[in-house]
Design an enzyme around this catalytic site. Structure first.
Site, PDB file in Angstrom:
ATOM      1  N   GLU A   1       6.502   6.545   9.262  1.00 45.38           N
ATOM      2  CA  GLU A   1       7.066   5.697   8.223  1.00 45.38           C
ATOM      3  C   GLU A   1       6.343   5.920   6.890  1.00 45.38           C
ATOM      4  O   GLU A   1       5.120   5.785   6.813  1.00 45.38           O
ATOM      5  CB  GLU A   1       6.941   4.224   8.603  1.00 45.38           C
ATOM      6  CG  GLU A   1       7.642   3.840   9.890  1.00 45.38           C
ATOM      7  CD  GLU A   1       7.407   2.386  10.277  1.00 45.38           C
ATOM      8  OE1 GLU A   1       8.319   1.776  10.840  1.00 45.38           O
ATOM      9  OE2 GLU A   1       6.294   1.865  10.004  1.00 45.38           O
ATOM     10  N   CYS A   2       7.078   6.229   5.862  1.00 47.46           N
ATOM     11  CA  CYS A   2       6.599   6.327   4.488  1.00 47.46           C
ATOM     12  C   CYS A   2       5.344   7.211   4.383  1.00 47.46           C
ATOM     13  O   CYS A   2       5.456   8.425   4.360  1.00 47.46           O
ATOM     14  CB  CYS A   2       6.352   4.940   3.906  1.00 47.46           C
ATOM     15  SG  CYS A   2       6.336   4.932   2.090  1.00 47.46           S
ATOM     16  N   GLY A   3       4.141   6.633   4.327  1.00 52.84           N
ATOM     17  CA  GLY A   3       2.935   7.444   4.233  1.00 52.84           C
ATOM     18  C   GLY A   3       2.802   8.417   5.378  1.00 52.84           C
ATOM     19  O   GLY A   3       2.341   9.552   5.201  1.00 52.84           O
TER      20      GLY A   3
ATOM     21  N   GLY B   1      10.720   9.056   7.775  1.00 49.93           N
ATOM     22  CA  GLY B   1      11.361   8.735   6.508  1.00 49.93           C
ATOM     23  C   GLY B   1      10.597   7.660   5.773  1.00 49.93           C
ATOM     24  O   GLY B   1       9.548   7.194   6.224  1.00 49.93           O
TER      25      GLY B   1
END
EC number: 6.3.5.11
Length: 454
Positions: free
Chosen positions: A328-330, A427
């Site tokens: 997720e993200c990072g 993502g």
């Protein structure tokens, strides 16, 4: 039980300063304090946790629904003398301008909690009463029980504000904080997590608590915070089957954005969580059946992460061998080929996702997302939807066509997003698993299948 919502008339750090100060002051008096944060924020709960010694939790009525908010609140309050719920933005600011959906006001109603309104009183006196009156009448279901006058110029200024509000609005003004640069919470952005984990802000928290105790009537606060008991709501954990698997979880200053409920749901379904630190050079643990890399600030540690060759190789080899993974993200950024920082430096990352991430000085994406899996998404197969949010300063520059992981719906419409490859889903979305517990079971089921295939 005592519960109170600390809400601002507008968004800003003043509300957080007051919240942290009240938590610290009550802790200094020996009370066990439980912190909550309205909305999807990851940063403010870290302050709460550091000050109270208890894991703060998010209350987000849009992402997880009303019953789940009540269940999370009830669970978090166990063993606490008082719960302090910090609001998000202004009291009535939420998902859209036409309803209370996702607002601090809605959380106060769902948790049956009175509201302590924090007003920036700089440059006003009687006008403060007009602001309070407006908030009182805007939604009669929201019980504004008292006021704290923030950023007053002097004790005399406070007396003017207090007299006006109490006369016109009929509720007590229980204290104030003066304008003081020393009271601004330091390192409110990227340096926050390491500083808190090293205890570098403990002295500041102690001083803030002492200052609040001098100018805020804590006995009045305790009286105002008396709230009815929450009825036992249906738990967000409804386990039908247990999976004996081990999930590696990246956890350090670069990767630390995890909702407590996400980890608890994994454990409820039988997963053993094995934490490791990529930043400290710890490779993927042996004998794990899945991998979870949450959000954080990998760009702030890009150079160090780029130098962790053993870490990157262990993660890349495992994912390419089919290890069921959510990034997720990072975590997504870390799995790309490189991160380019705002100074133009480029650092090699894991390289399992083609393309690179480019950092920007301005916010790129912010907001709630409803997520529907694309074909092949083992977490969100057809018919299953989850909710989450985005908050990032970077863009992903893909190489060629992407196998998208999901379709997202936000205020700006619908778009294909994320990346999937066999057993990898990655993502920018930060998922809240309590919005869709079946995605947890789908993940662990895939982990078990891969494990049994050897």
């Amino acid at each position: 039980m005592r519960r109170i919502v600390i809400a601002g008339t507008e968004s800003g750090v003043g509300k957080t300063t007051v919240t942290i100060g009240l938590m610290a002051a009550l802790r200094q008096k020996g009370y066990t304090v439980q912190g909550f944060k309205c909305g999807p924020d990851y940063i403010d709960p870290t302050y709460h946790t550091a000050v109270t010694g208890r894991r703060s939790r998010n209350l987000d009525s849009w992402m997880v629904g009303h019953e789940t908010v009540q269940a999370i609140c009830a669970k978090g309050c166990e063993g606490a003398d008082i719960a302090i719920i910090e609001g998000v933005m202004g009291l009535f600011d939420g998902k859209r301008p036409t309803t209370n959906e996702g607002t601090t006001a809605e959380i106060s109603v769902l948790t049956k909690s009175p509201v302590l309104l924090v007003i920036d009183c700089s440059g006003m006196a009687r006008s403060a009463a007009a602001i309070v009156r407006g908030f009182q009448t805007f939604d009669k279901r929201v019980r504004i029980a008292g006021v704290i006058a923030n950023r007053v110029g002097s004790e005399g200024h406070f007396r003017l504000v207090k007299t006006a509000i109490e006369q016109e609005c009929g509720i007590p003004v229980i204290g104030f904080l003066q304008k003081d640069d020393m009271l601004h919470i330091p390192e409110r952005h990227l340096g926050l997590i390491p500083s808190i984990e090293r205890g570098e802000l403990d002295g500041f928290f102690a001083k803030l608590g002492e200052r609040v105790a001098e100018t805020v009537d804590l006995n009045a606060l305790l009286k105002l915070s008396e709230a009815p008991a929450l009825s036992a709501p249906r738990s967000y954990v409804n386990v039908n089957k247990s999976y004996n698997v081990r999930i590696a979880v990246a956890k350090d200053a670069a990767f630390h954005f995890y909702y407590p409920e996400n980890l608890e749901l994994l454990q409820a379904y039988g997963a053993e969580l094995v934490f490791f630190s990529p930043l400290a050079g710890e490779p993927l643990p042996d004998d794990v059946d899945g991998l979870y890399i949450g959000g954080g600030f990998p760009e702030e540690f890009a150079k160090t992460l780029s130098e962790q060759q053993n870490v990157k190789q262990s993660i890349k080899a495992a994912i390419e061998s089919g290890l069921p993974t959510l990034a997720e993200c990072g975590g997504f950024m870390f799995l790309t080929e490189a991160i380019e920082t705002t100074d133009g430096s480029c650092y090699d990352m894991v390289g399992v996702i083609p393309g690179r991430v480019v950092m920007h000085s301005k916010l790129v994406a912010l907001g709630y997302r409803e997520v529907k899996g694309e074909k092949g998404n083992f977490l969100l197969p057809e018919g299953l939807r989850a909710r989450g949010h985005e908050f990032h300063y970077s863009t992903y520059e893909a190489e060629g066509g992407l196998p998208f992981a999901y379709e997202t719906t936000g205020l700006r419409g619908v778009k294909k997003d994320g990346y999937q490859r066999e057993n990898l889903i990655a993502g920018y979305i930060h998922f809240h698993f309590a919005s869709c517990p079946p995605m947890v079971e789908n993940w662990l089921k895939r982990c078990k299948e891969v494990k049994e295939r050897g």
